[in-house]
Design an enzyme around this catalytic site. Structure first.
Site, PDB file in Angstrom:
ATOM      1  N   SER A  53      -1.863  -3.559  -1.290  1.00 39.71           N
ATOM      2  CA  SER A  53      -1.579  -3.420   0.140  1.00 39.71           C
ATOM      3  C   SER A  53      -0.076  -3.222   0.332  1.00 39.71           C
ATOM      4  O   SER A  53       0.693  -3.331  -0.612  1.00 39.71           O
ATOM      5  CB  SER A  53      -2.069  -4.655   0.890  1.00 39.71           C
ATOM      6  OG  SER A  53      -3.475  -4.700   0.826  1.00 39.71           O
ATOM      7  N   GLY A  54       0.313  -2.921   1.562  1.00 38.03           N
ATOM      8  CA  GLY A  54       1.733  -2.683   1.840  1.00 38.03           C
ATOM      9  C   GLY A  54       2.049  -1.209   2.000  1.00 38.03           C
ATOM     10  O   GLY A  54       3.187  -0.846   2.280  1.00 38.03           O
ATOM     11  N   HIS A  55       1.028  -0.339   1.799  1.00 42.24           N
ATOM     12  CA  HIS A  55       1.228   1.114   1.930  1.00 42.24           C
ATOM     13  C   HIS A  55       0.530   1.674   3.164  1.00 42.24           C
ATOM     14  O   HIS A  55       0.297   2.868   3.254  1.00 42.24           O
ATOM     15  CB  HIS A  55       0.695   1.840   0.694  1.00 42.24           C
ATOM     16  CG  HIS A  55       1.242   1.330  -0.597  1.00 42.24           C
ATOM     17  ND1 HIS A  55       2.587   1.292  -0.847  1.00 42.24           N
ATOM     18  CD2 HIS A  55       0.638   0.830  -1.696  1.00 42.24           C
ATOM     19  CE1 HIS A  55       2.782   0.789  -2.061  1.00 42.24           C
ATOM     20  NE2 HIS A  55       1.617   0.490  -2.594  1.00 42.24           N
ATOM     21  N   LYS A 103      -4.503   5.827  -7.932  1.00 45.19           N
ATOM     22  CA  LYS A 103      -3.105   6.204  -8.147  1.00 45.19           C
ATOM     23  C   LYS A 103      -2.673   5.750  -9.544  1.00 45.19           C
ATOM     24  O   LYS A 103      -3.127   4.710 -10.035  1.00 45.19           O
ATOM     25  CB  LYS A 103      -2.214   5.560  -7.058  1.00 45.19           C
ATOM     26  CG  LYS A 103      -2.627   5.987  -5.642  1.00 45.19           C
ATOM     27  CD  LYS A 103      -1.604   5.641  -4.579  1.00 45.19           C
ATOM     28  CE  LYS A 103      -1.377   4.166  -4.352  1.00 45.19           C
ATOM     29  NZ  LYS A 103      -2.595   3.372  -4.065  1.00 45.19           N
ATOM     30  N   HIS A 214       6.879   1.100  -4.368  1.00 42.03           N
ATOM     31  CA  HIS A 214       6.968  -0.359  -4.466  1.00 42.03           C
ATOM     32  C   HIS A 214       8.428  -0.769  -4.601  1.00 42.03           C
ATOM     33  O   HIS A 214       8.739  -1.890  -4.970  1.00 42.03           O
ATOM     34  CB  HIS A 214       6.203  -0.879  -5.673  1.00 42.03           C
ATOM     35  CG  HIS A 214       4.819  -0.341  -5.750  1.00 42.03           C
ATOM     36  ND1 HIS A 214       4.508   0.810  -6.439  1.00 42.03           N
ATOM     37  CD2 HIS A 214       3.669  -0.776  -5.197  1.00 42.03           C
ATOM     38  CE1 HIS A 214       3.213   1.053  -6.306  1.00 42.03           C
ATOM     39  NE2 HIS A 214       2.683   0.117  -5.552  1.00 42.03           N
TER      40      HIS A 214
END
Lengths: 328, 223
Positions: A53-55, A103, A214
Protein backbone atom coordinates in the site's frame (compact mmCIF):
# COMPACT_ATOMS: atom_id res chain seq x y z
CA UNK A 1 5.74 13.29 11.35
CA UNK A 2 2.60 15.17 10.39
CA UNK A 3 -0.03 12.95 8.75
CA UNK A 4 -3.76 12.42 8.93
CA UNK A 5 -3.65 9.18 10.93
CA UNK A 6 -5.10 7.75 14.09
CA UNK A 7 -2.35 5.25 14.82
CA UNK A 8 0.29 3.78 12.49
CA UNK A 9 -1.13 0.31 13.20
CA UNK A 10 -4.64 1.20 12.01
CA UNK A 11 -3.51 3.36 9.07
CA UNK A 12 -4.16 0.79 6.36
CA UNK A 13 -7.54 -0.50 7.58
CA UNK A 14 -8.85 3.01 8.30
CA UNK A 15 -7.95 4.05 4.76
CA UNK A 16 -9.33 0.89 3.10
CA UNK A 17 -12.60 1.18 5.00
CA UNK A 18 -12.94 4.72 3.68
CA UNK A 19 -12.14 3.61 0.14
CA UNK A 20 -14.62 0.74 0.22
CA UNK A 21 -17.39 2.94 1.64
CA UNK A 22 -16.75 5.76 -0.84
CA UNK A 23 -16.85 3.36 -3.80
CA UNK A 24 -19.40 0.85 -2.54
CA UNK A 25 -21.00 0.85 -6.01
CA UNK A 26 -17.75 -0.52 -7.51
CA UNK A 27 -15.92 -2.63 -4.92
CA UNK A 28 -16.46 -5.02 -2.03
CA UNK A 29 -13.94 -5.21 0.81
CA UNK A 30 -13.27 -8.69 2.23
CA UNK A 31 -11.45 -9.19 5.52
CA UNK A 32 -9.17 -12.02 6.64
CA UNK A 33 -7.59 -12.20 4.26
CA UNK A 34 -7.74 -8.66 2.97
CA UNK A 35 -9.03 -8.51 -0.62
CA UNK A 36 -11.01 -5.99 -2.65
CA UNK A 37 -13.16 -7.35 -5.45
CA UNK A 38 -15.19 -5.91 -8.25
CA UNK A 39 -18.84 -5.62 -7.37
CA UNK A 40 -20.21 -6.59 -10.77
CA UNK A 41 -19.12 -10.10 -11.88
CA UNK A 42 -18.80 -11.15 -15.46
CA UNK A 43 -17.77 -14.36 -17.17
CA UNK A 44 -14.28 -13.53 -18.45
CA UNK A 45 -10.60 -13.85 -17.56
CA UNK A 46 -10.16 -12.26 -14.13
CA UNK A 47 -7.39 -9.70 -13.65
CA UNK A 48 -5.83 -9.56 -10.20
CA UNK A 49 -3.11 -7.24 -9.04
CA UNK A 50 -1.68 -6.32 -5.70
CA UNK A 51 1.29 -4.88 -3.97
CA UNK A 52 2.34 -2.81 -1.03
CA UNK A 53 0.00 0.00 0.00
CA UNK A 54 1.03 3.65 -0.21
CA UNK A 55 0.73 3.87 -4.02
CA UNK A 56 -2.97 4.74 -4.12
CA UNK A 57 -5.00 4.78 -6.27
CA UNK A 58 -2.91 1.77 -7.45
CA UNK A 59 -4.28 -0.97 -7.37
CA UNK A 60 -7.72 -0.90 -5.72
CA UNK A 61 -8.62 2.36 -7.50
CA UNK A 62 -8.51 0.45 -10.78
CA UNK A 63 -11.06 -2.21 -9.85
CA UNK A 64 -14.14 -2.10 -12.03
CA UNK A 65 -15.42 -2.48 -15.57
CA UNK A 66 -12.58 -2.54 -18.09
CA UNK A 67 -9.74 -2.98 -15.60
CA UNK A 68 -9.16 -5.16 -12.51
CA UNK A 69 -11.40 -7.75 -10.88
CA UNK A 70 -9.54 -7.83 -7.58
CA UNK A 71 -6.69 -6.21 -5.72
CA UNK A 72 -4.65 -7.45 -2.76
CA UNK A 73 -3.30 -4.60 -0.62
CA UNK A 74 -0.19 -5.30 1.45
CA UNK A 75 1.06 -3.24 4.37
CA UNK A 76 2.61 0.08 3.37
CA UNK A 77 5.38 -0.64 0.83
CA UNK A 78 5.22 -4.37 1.69
CA UNK A 79 4.01 -7.10 -0.63
CA UNK A 80 0.70 -8.77 0.23
CA UNK A 81 0.67 -12.45 1.25
CA UNK A 82 -0.18 -15.61 -0.75
CA UNK A 83 -3.40 -16.29 1.18
CA UNK A 84 -4.74 -12.91 -0.03
CA UNK A 85 -3.95 -13.76 -3.64
CA UNK A 86 -5.49 -17.23 -3.36
CA UNK A 87 -8.65 -15.82 -1.77
CA UNK A 88 -8.84 -13.14 -4.49
CA UNK A 89 -8.53 -15.76 -7.23
CA UNK A 90 -11.20 -17.95 -5.67
CA UNK A 91 -13.54 -14.97 -5.29
CA UNK A 92 -13.31 -13.67 -8.86
CA UNK A 93 -12.51 -16.69 -11.05
CA UNK A 94 -15.46 -17.54 -13.29
CA UNK A 95 -13.77 -20.54 -14.87
CA UNK A 96 -11.84 -18.57 -17.49
CA UNK A 97 -8.76 -18.34 -15.29
CA UNK A 98 -6.94 -15.51 -13.54
CA UNK A 99 -4.07 -13.29 -14.65
CA UNK A 100 -1.83 -11.95 -11.90
CA UNK A 101 -0.29 -8.57 -12.77
CA UNK A 102 2.81 -8.22 -10.60
CA UNK A 103 5.31 -5.39 -10.31
CA UNK A 104 8.93 -6.52 -10.43
CA UNK A 105 10.01 -6.59 -6.78
CA UNK A 106 11.49 -9.64 -5.02
CA UNK A 107 8.80 -9.77 -2.36
CA UNK A 108 5.84 -9.32 -4.71
CA UNK A 109 7.24 -11.98 -7.05
CA UNK A 110 7.86 -14.53 -4.29
CA UNK A 111 4.43 -14.12 -2.70
CA UNK A 112 2.57 -14.30 -6.04
CA UNK A 113 4.76 -17.25 -7.04
CA UNK A 114 3.80 -19.18 -3.88
CA UNK A 115 0.12 -18.32 -4.41
CA UNK A 116 0.30 -19.56 -8.01
CA UNK A 117 1.90 -22.83 -6.83
CA UNK A 118 -0.85 -23.41 -4.27
CA UNK A 119 -3.76 -22.38 -6.51
CA UNK A 120 -5.89 -25.02 -8.21
CA UNK A 121 -7.62 -22.73 -10.74
CA UNK A 122 -5.85 -21.98 -14.00
CA UNK A 123 -3.66 -18.91 -13.71
CA UNK A 124 -0.86 -16.98 -15.36
CA UNK A 125 1.44 -14.21 -14.18
CA UNK A 126 2.94 -11.21 -15.89
CA UNK A 127 5.79 -9.21 -14.37
CA UNK A 128 5.83 -5.47 -15.08
CA UNK A 129 9.23 -3.76 -15.19
CA UNK A 130 8.90 -0.38 -16.88
CA UNK A 131 11.35 1.69 -14.79
CA UNK A 132 14.37 2.50 -16.95
CA UNK A 133 16.23 4.20 -14.08
CA UNK A 134 17.52 0.78 -13.05
CA UNK A 135 19.79 -1.04 -15.44
CA UNK A 136 18.58 -4.52 -16.26
CA UNK A 137 21.05 -7.34 -15.85
CA UNK A 138 20.87 -11.04 -15.12
CA UNK A 139 22.73 -10.35 -11.88
CA UNK A 140 20.14 -8.07 -10.34
CA UNK A 141 16.47 -8.11 -9.50
CA UNK A 142 16.10 -5.97 -12.59
CA UNK A 143 13.98 -3.01 -13.52
CA UNK A 144 11.25 -2.00 -11.11
CA UNK A 145 7.57 -1.95 -11.92
CA UNK A 146 6.14 1.57 -11.58
CA UNK A 147 3.40 3.76 -13.10
CA UNK A 148 3.35 1.92 -16.43
CA UNK A 149 1.46 -0.81 -14.55
CA UNK A 150 -1.67 1.34 -14.82
CA UNK A 151 -1.44 1.25 -18.62
CA UNK A 152 -1.05 -2.55 -18.61
CA UNK A 153 -4.07 -2.92 -16.32
CA UNK A 154 -6.18 -0.63 -18.53
CA UNK A 155 -5.29 -2.20 -21.89
CA UNK A 156 -5.40 -5.84 -20.75
CA UNK A 157 -8.57 -5.09 -18.77
CA UNK A 158 -10.23 -3.85 -21.95
CA UNK A 159 -9.06 -6.95 -23.83
CA UNK A 160 -10.44 -9.27 -21.12
CA UNK A 161 -13.85 -7.60 -21.45
CA UNK A 162 -13.96 -8.72 -25.09
CA UNK A 163 -13.83 -12.37 -23.97
CA UNK A 164 -10.17 -12.98 -24.84
CA UNK A 165 -8.71 -16.11 -23.25
CA UNK A 166 -6.09 -16.28 -20.50
CA UNK A 167 -3.14 -16.83 -22.83
CA UNK A 168 -4.14 -13.91 -25.08
CA UNK A 169 -4.47 -11.66 -22.03
CA UNK A 170 -1.04 -12.75 -20.77
CA UNK A 171 0.54 -12.14 -24.19
CA UNK A 172 -1.06 -8.71 -24.43
CA UNK A 173 0.27 -7.81 -20.96
CA UNK A 174 3.79 -8.87 -22.04
CA UNK A 175 3.38 -6.93 -25.27
CA UNK A 176 2.33 -3.71 -23.53
CA UNK A 177 5.12 -4.12 -20.96
CA UNK A 178 7.65 -4.36 -23.80
CA UNK A 179 6.42 -1.04 -25.23
CA UNK A 180 6.52 0.85 -21.91
CA UNK A 181 9.22 2.89 -20.26
CA UNK A 182 9.09 5.12 -17.18
CA UNK A 183 11.39 7.21 -15.06
CA UNK A 184 10.74 9.32 -11.96
CA UNK A 185 12.25 12.18 -10.06
CA UNK A 186 11.84 13.15 -6.40
CA UNK A 187 11.97 16.61 -4.89
CA UNK A 188 11.24 15.43 -1.34
CA UNK A 189 11.09 12.08 0.52
CA UNK A 190 8.04 10.26 1.79
CA UNK A 191 7.51 9.06 5.37
CA UNK A 192 6.41 5.47 6.02
CA UNK A 193 3.85 5.75 8.87
CA UNK A 194 5.39 2.91 10.92
CA UNK A 195 8.87 4.43 10.58
CA UNK A 196 7.80 8.02 11.30
CA UNK A 197 10.88 9.57 9.70
CA UNK A 198 11.69 10.42 6.05
CA UNK A 199 12.97 7.46 4.04
CA UNK A 200 15.77 9.59 2.64
CA UNK A 201 17.08 13.09 3.12
CA UNK A 202 17.31 15.34 0.15
CA UNK A 203 18.79 18.81 0.62
CA UNK A 204 16.47 21.69 -0.37
CA UNK A 205 18.38 22.38 -3.58
CA UNK A 206 18.81 18.79 -4.80
CA UNK A 207 16.63 16.24 -6.61
CA UNK A 208 16.86 12.45 -6.94
CA UNK A 209 16.78 11.48 -10.61
CA UNK A 210 15.40 7.99 -11.20
CA UNK A 211 13.79 7.60 -7.77
CA UNK A 212 11.68 4.49 -7.11
CA UNK A 213 8.11 4.51 -5.81
CA UNK A 214 9.28 3.48 -2.33
CA UNK A 215 11.93 6.18 -2.14
CA UNK A 216 14.68 3.91 -3.41
CA UNK A 217 17.56 5.99 -4.71
CA UNK A 218 17.77 6.38 -8.44
CA UNK A 219 20.58 7.11 -10.87
CA UNK A 220 22.02 10.18 -9.26
CA UNK A 221 21.42 13.27 -7.20
CA UNK A 222 21.60 16.50 -9.06
CA UNK A 223 21.06 20.18 -8.33
CA UNK A 224 17.51 21.48 -8.77
CA UNK A 225 17.00 22.49 -12.38
CA UNK A 226 14.31 23.89 -14.67
CA UNK A 227 11.30 21.70 -15.43
CA UNK A 228 12.27 21.46 -19.08
CA UNK A 229 15.78 20.23 -18.36
CA UNK A 230 14.48 17.65 -15.84
CA UNK A 231 11.95 16.48 -18.45
CA UNK A 232 14.75 16.28 -21.03
CA UNK A 233 16.77 13.99 -18.79
CA UNK A 234 13.82 11.68 -18.04
CA UNK A 235 12.74 11.54 -21.68
CA UNK A 236 16.33 10.95 -22.78
CA UNK A 237 16.51 7.78 -20.69
CA UNK A 238 13.03 6.64 -21.76
CA UNK A 239 13.66 7.17 -25.48
CA UNK A 240 17.10 5.54 -25.28
CA UNK A 241 15.29 2.47 -23.99
CA UNK A 242 12.26 2.44 -26.32
CA UNK A 243 14.06 3.62 -29.47
CA UNK A 244 10.80 4.60 -31.19
CA UNK A 245 10.69 5.17 -34.94
CA UNK A 246 9.86 8.72 -36.04
CA UNK A 247 6.17 9.33 -36.59
CA UNK A 248 5.00 6.72 -34.09
CA UNK A 249 2.04 7.58 -31.86
CA UNK A 250 2.59 7.47 -28.11
CA UNK A 251 0.61 7.57 -24.90
CA UNK A 252 2.21 10.05 -22.48
CA UNK A 253 1.50 9.59 -18.77
CA UNK A 254 2.70 12.23 -16.33
CA UNK A 255 2.20 10.73 -12.90
CA UNK A 256 2.38 12.57 -9.58
CA UNK A 257 4.15 10.82 -6.69
CA UNK A 258 1.80 12.24 -4.06
CA UNK A 259 2.67 15.78 -2.99
CA UNK A 260 3.21 17.58 -6.28
CA UNK A 261 0.44 19.99 -7.36
CA UNK A 262 -1.55 18.93 -10.42
CA UNK A 263 -0.68 22.29 -12.01
CA UNK A 264 3.00 21.27 -11.95
CA UNK A 265 2.12 17.90 -13.48
CA UNK A 266 0.44 19.70 -16.38
CA UNK A 267 3.49 21.94 -16.68
CA UNK A 268 5.67 18.82 -16.98
CA UNK A 269 3.24 17.37 -19.50
CA UNK A 270 3.51 20.52 -21.58
CA UNK A 271 7.31 20.35 -21.65
CA UNK A 272 7.31 16.61 -22.34
CA UNK A 273 4.79 16.87 -25.17
CA UNK A 274 6.71 19.68 -26.89
CA UNK A 275 10.01 17.81 -26.61
CA UNK A 276 8.46 14.60 -27.97
CA UNK A 277 6.90 16.43 -30.92
CA UNK A 278 10.26 18.05 -31.66
CA UNK A 279 11.67 14.55 -31.95
CA UNK A 280 8.96 13.58 -34.42
CA UNK A 281 6.74 11.59 -32.05
CA UNK A 282 3.03 12.26 -31.84
CA UNK A 283 1.37 12.29 -28.42
CA UNK A 284 -2.02 10.94 -29.41
CA UNK A 285 -3.21 9.87 -25.95
CA UNK A 286 -2.49 11.40 -22.55
CA UNK A 287 -3.04 10.88 -18.87
CA UNK A 288 -2.03 13.39 -16.17
CA UNK A 289 -2.58 12.97 -12.43
CA UNK A 290 -1.74 10.98 -9.32
CA UNK A 291 -2.07 7.34 -10.37
CA UNK A 292 0.92 5.56 -8.82
CA UNK A 293 2.00 7.49 -5.77
CA UNK A 294 4.63 7.06 -3.08
CA UNK A 295 2.78 8.37 -0.01
CA UNK A 296 3.56 12.10 0.28
CA UNK A 297 6.68 12.10 -1.86
CA UNK A 298 7.03 15.27 -3.91
CA UNK A 299 7.96 14.42 -7.47
CA UNK A 300 6.66 12.91 -10.64
CA UNK A 301 7.31 10.21 -13.18
CA UNK A 302 6.98 10.16 -16.93
CA UNK A 303 5.80 7.04 -18.76
CA UNK A 304 5.66 6.51 -22.51
CA UNK A 305 3.78 3.70 -24.19
CA UNK A 306 4.27 3.12 -27.92
CA UNK A 307 0.80 2.77 -29.39
CA UNK A 308 -0.63 0.83 -32.29
CA UNK A 309 -4.17 0.88 -33.70
CA UNK A 310 -5.05 -2.09 -31.49
CA UNK A 311 -3.56 -0.62 -28.31
CA UNK A 312 -5.20 2.76 -28.92
CA UNK A 313 -8.60 1.12 -29.35
CA UNK A 314 -8.16 -0.85 -26.11
CA UNK A 315 -7.01 2.31 -24.29
CA UNK A 316 -10.10 4.15 -25.54
CA UNK A 317 -12.49 1.35 -24.52
CA UNK A 318 -14.93 2.17 -21.70
CA UNK A 319 -13.59 2.01 -18.15
CA UNK A 320 -15.44 2.53 -14.90
CA UNK A 321 -13.24 2.47 -11.81
CA UNK A 322 -12.67 4.77 -8.84
CA UNK A 323 -9.63 6.41 -10.43
CA UNK A 324 -10.17 6.08 -14.20
CA UNK A 325 -13.54 6.57 -15.80
CA UNK A 326 -14.49 7.26 -19.39
CA UNK A 327 -16.79 6.03 -22.15
CA UNK A 328 -19.52 5.00 -19.70
CA UNK B 1 12.10 -30.42 22.34
CA UNK B 2 8.57 -29.49 21.38
CA UNK B 3 6.30 -26.55 20.66
CA UNK B 4 7.36 -24.95 23.95
CA UNK B 5 10.98 -24.88 22.72
CA UNK B 6 9.78 -23.24 19.50
CA UNK B 7 8.00 -20.52 21.49
CA UNK B 8 11.10 -19.96 23.67
CA UNK B 9 13.04 -19.25 20.48
CA UNK B 10 10.25 -16.97 19.21
CA UNK B 11 10.29 -15.04 22.51
CA UNK B 12 14.08 -14.69 22.37
CA UNK B 13 13.91 -13.54 18.74
CA UNK B 14 11.16 -11.05 19.50
CA UNK B 15 13.06 -9.57 22.45
CA UNK B 16 16.28 -9.09 20.52
CA UNK B 17 14.61 -7.60 17.42
CA UNK B 18 12.52 -5.25 19.57
CA UNK B 19 15.74 -4.18 21.33
CA UNK B 20 17.44 -3.46 17.97
CA UNK B 21 14.39 -2.03 16.19
CA UNK B 22 15.82 1.42 15.45
CA UNK B 23 19.19 0.11 14.36
CA UNK B 24 17.67 -2.35 11.83
CA UNK B 25 15.27 0.31 10.57
CA UNK B 26 18.23 2.64 9.97
CA UNK B 27 20.19 -0.03 8.11
CA UNK B 28 17.12 -0.72 5.95
CA UNK B 29 16.42 2.93 5.21
CA UNK B 30 19.98 3.25 3.93
CA UNK B 31 19.67 0.54 1.26
CA UNK B 32 16.07 -0.73 1.30
CA UNK B 33 12.73 0.83 2.07
CA UNK B 34 12.68 0.60 5.84
CA UNK B 35 10.01 -2.05 6.32
CA UNK B 36 12.09 -5.11 7.25
CA UNK B 37 12.08 -4.72 11.03
CA UNK B 38 8.36 -3.92 11.16
CA UNK B 39 7.53 -6.97 9.03
CA UNK B 40 9.67 -9.16 11.24
CA UNK B 41 8.07 -7.85 14.42
CA UNK B 42 4.57 -8.27 12.96
CA UNK B 43 5.38 -11.90 12.16
CA UNK B 44 6.89 -12.66 15.56
CA UNK B 45 3.96 -10.98 17.33
CA UNK B 46 1.53 -13.12 15.31
CA UNK B 47 3.38 -16.24 16.52
CA UNK B 48 3.21 -14.98 20.12
CA UNK B 49 -0.58 -14.61 19.75
CA UNK B 50 -0.66 -18.21 18.58
CA UNK B 51 1.25 -19.42 21.67
CA UNK B 52 -1.33 -21.92 23.04
CA UNK B 53 -1.65 -23.71 19.70
CA UNK B 54 2.11 -23.78 18.99
CA UNK B 55 3.00 -24.91 22.52
CA UNK B 56 0.56 -27.78 22.28
CA UNK B 57 2.36 -29.33 19.31
CA UNK B 58 5.44 -31.50 18.83
CA UNK B 59 8.58 -29.77 17.52
CA UNK B 60 8.18 -30.16 13.76
CA UNK B 61 4.39 -29.62 13.61
CA UNK B 62 5.00 -26.45 15.69
CA UNK B 63 7.52 -25.28 13.07
CA UNK B 64 5.05 -26.06 10.32
CA UNK B 65 2.24 -24.07 11.95
CA UNK B 66 4.66 -21.18 12.56
CA UNK B 67 5.69 -21.25 8.90
CA UNK B 68 2.08 -20.94 7.70
CA UNK B 69 1.40 -18.13 10.14
CA UNK B 70 4.49 -16.19 9.04
CA UNK B 71 3.58 -16.69 5.38
CA UNK B 72 0.11 -15.21 5.87
CA UNK B 73 1.27 -12.39 8.15
CA UNK B 74 4.56 -10.90 7.01
CA UNK B 75 4.40 -10.33 3.25
CA UNK B 76 7.35 -8.68 1.54
CA UNK B 77 10.37 -10.86 0.88
CA UNK B 78 10.78 -11.95 4.49
CA UNK B 79 7.41 -13.75 4.61
CA UNK B 80 8.05 -16.37 1.92
CA UNK B 81 11.73 -16.65 2.89
CA UNK B 82 11.27 -17.22 6.63
CA UNK B 83 8.26 -19.48 5.96
CA UNK B 84 10.42 -21.56 3.58
CA UNK B 85 13.13 -21.86 6.24
CA UNK B 86 10.73 -23.18 8.88
CA UNK B 87 8.78 -25.32 6.41
CA UNK B 88 12.01 -26.90 5.17
CA UNK B 89 12.97 -27.70 8.77
CA UNK B 90 9.52 -29.11 9.50
CA UNK B 91 9.64 -31.42 6.49
CA UNK B 92 13.10 -32.93 7.13
CA UNK B 93 12.80 -36.54 8.30
CA UNK B 94 14.00 -36.67 11.93
CA UNK B 95 13.31 -39.95 13.75
CA UNK B 96 14.81 -38.47 16.92
CA UNK B 97 15.70 -34.96 17.94
CA UNK B 98 19.36 -34.36 18.66
CA UNK B 99 22.01 -31.91 17.53
CA UNK B 100 22.78 -33.73 14.28
CA UNK B 101 19.13 -34.05 13.26
CA UNK B 102 18.66 -30.37 14.15
CA UNK B 103 21.67 -29.49 11.99
CA UNK B 104 20.19 -31.50 9.11
CA UNK B 105 16.82 -29.77 9.54
CA UNK B 106 18.43 -26.36 9.58
CA UNK B 107 20.48 -27.16 6.50
CA UNK B 108 17.46 -28.21 4.45
CA UNK B 109 15.45 -25.24 5.74
CA UNK B 110 18.17 -22.87 4.58
CA UNK B 111 18.34 -24.71 1.23
CA UNK B 112 14.60 -24.26 0.78
CA UNK B 113 14.92 -20.56 1.57
CA UNK B 114 17.79 -20.18 -0.90
CA UNK B 115 15.73 -21.92 -3.59
CA UNK B 116 12.78 -19.60 -2.97
CA UNK B 117 14.94 -16.48 -3.03
CA UNK B 118 17.11 -17.79 -5.88
CA UNK B 119 20.12 -16.50 -3.95
CA UNK B 120 23.31 -17.79 -2.39
CA UNK B 121 26.29 -16.51 -0.42
CA UNK B 122 27.77 -13.17 -1.46
CA UNK B 123 24.55 -11.44 -2.57
CA UNK B 124 24.12 -9.23 0.52
CA UNK B 125 21.11 -11.01 2.05
CA UNK B 126 20.24 -12.98 5.18
CA UNK B 127 21.68 -16.05 3.43
CA UNK B 128 25.15 -14.59 4.03
CA UNK B 129 24.53 -15.41 7.68
CA UNK B 130 22.32 -18.49 7.41
CA UNK B 131 24.32 -20.55 4.90
CA UNK B 132 27.66 -20.29 6.76
CA UNK B 133 25.86 -20.98 10.06
CA UNK B 134 24.22 -24.11 8.64
CA UNK B 135 27.64 -25.31 7.42
CA UNK B 136 29.30 -24.75 10.79
CA UNK B 137 26.37 -26.37 12.57
CA UNK B 138 26.63 -29.49 10.41
CA UNK B 139 30.45 -29.71 10.50
CA UNK B 140 30.75 -29.38 14.25
CA UNK B 141 27.94 -31.75 15.19
CA UNK B 142 29.81 -34.51 13.36
CA UNK B 143 32.92 -33.85 15.50
CA UNK B 144 33.23 -34.06 19.26
CA UNK B 145 33.16 -30.45 20.34
CA UNK B 146 31.39 -29.36 23.50
CA UNK B 147 28.05 -27.65 23.21
CA UNK B 148 29.66 -24.40 24.41
CA UNK B 149 32.23 -24.60 21.63
CA UNK B 150 29.52 -25.34 19.07
CA UNK B 151 27.37 -22.39 20.14
CA UNK B 152 30.26 -20.00 20.23
CA UNK B 153 31.47 -21.14 16.77
CA UNK B 154 27.96 -20.55 15.37
CA UNK B 155 27.79 -17.08 16.89
CA UNK B 156 31.18 -16.16 15.44
CA UNK B 157 30.24 -17.46 12.00
CA UNK B 158 26.95 -15.51 12.12
CA UNK B 159 28.74 -12.31 13.07
CA UNK B 160 31.41 -12.75 10.37
CA UNK B 161 28.72 -13.39 7.76
CA UNK B 162 26.76 -10.34 8.84
CA UNK B 163 29.82 -8.06 8.80
CA UNK B 164 30.89 -9.39 5.39
CA UNK B 165 27.70 -8.00 3.79
CA UNK B 166 29.02 -4.48 4.31
CA UNK B 167 31.43 -4.67 1.39
CA UNK B 168 29.08 -6.55 -0.94
CA UNK B 169 27.14 -5.27 -3.93
CA UNK B 170 23.57 -6.50 -3.65
CA UNK B 171 22.24 -8.55 -6.56
CA UNK B 172 18.91 -9.52 -4.98
CA UNK B 173 16.10 -7.56 -3.42
CA UNK B 174 15.60 -3.85 -3.25
CA UNK B 175 19.21 -3.01 -2.45
CA UNK B 176 20.15 -4.42 -5.87
CA UNK B 177 18.68 -1.29 -7.45
CA UNK B 178 21.49 0.68 -5.81
CA UNK B 179 24.46 -1.07 -7.40
CA UNK B 180 27.71 0.31 -5.95
CA UNK B 181 25.75 2.68 -3.72
CA UNK B 182 24.88 -0.21 -1.37
CA UNK B 183 28.55 -0.90 -0.62
CA UNK B 184 29.48 0.25 2.87
CA UNK B 185 26.15 -0.72 4.41
CA UNK B 186 25.43 -3.88 6.39
CA UNK B 187 22.40 -5.74 5.05
CA UNK B 188 19.46 -5.38 7.47
CA UNK B 189 18.29 -8.96 6.85
CA UNK B 190 21.76 -10.29 7.60
CA UNK B 191 21.82 -8.24 10.80
CA UNK B 192 18.38 -9.44 11.98
CA UNK B 193 19.30 -13.06 11.17
CA UNK B 194 22.57 -12.77 13.09
CA UNK B 195 20.78 -11.22 16.07
CA UNK B 196 18.17 -13.99 16.17
CA UNK B 197 20.75 -16.77 15.83
CA UNK B 198 22.86 -15.24 18.58
CA UNK B 199 19.83 -14.86 20.83
CA UNK B 200 18.86 -18.51 20.30
CA UNK B 201 22.44 -19.66 20.97
CA UNK B 202 22.43 -17.63 24.18
CA UNK B 203 19.07 -19.11 25.12
CA UNK B 204 20.39 -22.60 24.57
CA UNK B 205 23.54 -21.85 26.52
CA UNK B 206 21.44 -20.40 29.30
CA UNK B 207 23.24 -17.15 28.93
CA UNK B 208 21.23 -14.03 28.43
CA UNK B 209 23.91 -11.52 27.72
CA UNK B 210 22.74 -8.12 26.75
CA UNK B 211 24.12 -7.16 23.40
CA UNK B 212 22.54 -3.76 23.39
CA UNK B 213 25.94 -2.11 23.28
CA UNK B 214 26.51 -3.45 19.75
CA UNK B 215 23.46 -1.73 18.35
CA UNK B 216 24.58 1.80 17.79
CA UNK B 217 28.05 0.63 16.96
CA UNK B 218 26.91 -1.29 13.86
CA UNK B 219 24.43 1.39 12.81
CA UNK B 220 27.21 3.95 13.10
CA UNK B 221 29.62 1.89 11.02
CA UNK B 222 26.99 1.32 8.39
CA UNK B 223 26.16 4.96 7.88
Amino acid sequence: MKKFINTPATYLMDSLNGFAAAHADLVTLHLEPLVLTRRERQSKVALISGGGSGHEPLHAGFIGHGMLDAACPGQVFTSPTPDQMIAAAELVDTGAGVLFIVKNYSGDKMNFEMAAEMLSTSNATVIINDDVAVENSSFTTGRRGVAGTVIVEKIVGALAETGANLEDCRLMAEHVNSRLASMGVALKSCIVPAAGTPTFNLPDDEIEIGVGIHGEPGRRRSPMASASSIVAELLGAILADLKPEAGVEVLLLVNGLGATPVSELYLLFNDARCQLEQRGLRVSRSLVGNYTTALEMAGASITLCLLSKELTALWDAPVHTAALRWGV
Amino acid sequence: MNGKSVMECVDAAHAVIEQHRDEIAQLDQAIGDGDHVFNLLRGLEALIELRPQIEGLEFQPALSLSASKLLSTIGGSSGPLLASLLMGMAKTPAPELNSSSLAAMFKSGVAMMAARGKAGVGEKTMLDVLIPVSETFEELTSTHVSSDQLLSAIKTRAEDGMLATREMIATKGRASFLGERAVGHIDPGARSSQLIITAICDLVAGRHESRASDALEYAGRGA
